[in-house]
Design a protein around this motif. Structure first.
Motif, PDB file in Angstrom:
ATOM      1  N   ASN A  69       0.856  -1.185   0.000  1.00 35.76           N
ATOM      2  CA  ASN A  69       0.000   0.000   0.000  1.00 35.76           C
ATOM      3  C   ASN A  69       0.891   1.234   0.000  1.00 35.76           C
ATOM      4  N   HIS A  74       3.969   2.175   2.679  1.00 35.15           N
ATOM      5  CA  HIS A  74       4.526   0.935   3.233  1.00 35.15           C
ATOM      6  C   HIS A  74       5.994   1.179   3.602  1.00 35.15           C
ATOM      7  N   PRO A  80      -4.524   6.660   7.855  1.00 40.35           N
ATOM      8  CA  PRO A  80      -5.096   5.339   7.564  1.00 40.35           C
ATOM      9  C   PRO A  80      -6.091   4.918   8.642  1.00 40.35           C
ATOM     10  N   ASN A 117      -0.944  -2.977   9.349  1.00 44.31           N
ATOM     11  CA  ASN A 117      -0.379  -4.308   9.511  1.00 44.31           C
ATOM     12  C   ASN A 117       1.076  -4.111   9.875  1.00 44.31           C
ATOM     13  N   ARG A 127      -3.324   0.714   6.323  1.00 50.00           N
ATOM     14  CA  ARG A 127      -4.508   0.113   5.707  1.00 50.00           C
ATOM     15  C   ARG A 127      -5.690   1.069   5.809  1.00 50.00           C
ATOM     16  N   TRP A 128      -6.524   1.037   4.794  1.00 45.31           N
ATOM     17  CA  TRP A 128      -7.732   1.836   4.753  1.00 45.31           C
ATOM     18  C   TRP A 128      -8.917   0.914   4.540  1.00 45.31           C
ATOM     19  N   ASP A 142      -9.527  -0.876   1.097  1.00 38.28           N
ATOM     20  CA  ASP A 142      -8.345  -0.856   0.226  1.00 38.28           C
ATOM     21  C   ASP A 142      -8.128  -2.173  -0.521  1.00 38.28           C
ATOM     22  N   THR A 143      -8.914  -3.168  -0.212  1.00 39.25           N
ATOM     23  CA  THR A 143      -8.940  -4.388  -1.014  1.00 39.25           C
ATOM     24  C   THR A 143     -10.208  -4.315  -1.850  1.00 39.25           C
TER      25      THR A 143
END
Length: 159
Positions: free
Chosen positions: A55, A58, A98, A102, A126-127, A130-131
């Protein structure tokens, strides 16, 4: 036909993907932090952006010593690395806002380590959402911001 616009990928596509030596040691010993994506240097470890991020934002926290196991870290290295993990989280929170993170280490190739001889801790912002269909249907991850833009934003705050 839909097109995915990712102009920063041309540098990777045209590059010689074989680097002599350890990518982390080379970054540590470089005088050009921006080129190597080094965001912060402490006494025993440093923060570097992942060149192939999961992401945007990162980061990785890396000990200066070239070691392959957290069992080889001194207590001072352990403490400083977690201080840098906290620093990375604080800066990403401030700049990128975010919804979560992770954190992790992949120890050994079977565990997913791309670089298995120099340990590092991943910090992946992570948002929610976001997947999406791109990763599910076409096995493609969309990174919403160019590395250099993210680097400049984080570097501005990471002092």
């Amino acid at each position: 036909m839909e097109k995915l616009w990712a102009p920063w990928r041309i540098g990777y596509i045209l590059s010689d993907k074989k680097e002599d030596g350890c990518v982390f040691c080379n970054a540590l010993n470089s005088d050009n932090d921006e080129e190597r994506l080094v965001l912060y240097r402490a006494n025993l470890s440093f923060i570097i952006m992942n060149l192939y991020p999961y992401n945007a934002g990162h980061l990785m926290v890396v000990p200066n010593r070239h070691i392959d196991s957290p069992l080889k870290l001194t207590r001072e290295e352990q403490a400083e690395m977690f201080e840098l993990v906290n620093k990375g989280i604080e800066v990403i929170n401030k700049v990128m806002k975010p919804d979560g993170f992770n954190l992790g280490m992949n120890l050994g190739r079977p565990a997913g380590a791309g670089i298995d001889d120099h340990i590092h801790i991943h910090i992946v912002p992570r948002w929610s959402g976001d997947t999406n269909f791109m990763s599910t249907v076409s096995d493609t991850k969309v990174i919403s911001e160019a590395l250099k833009e993210t680097y400049n934003k984080l570097k501005e705050v990471m002092r």
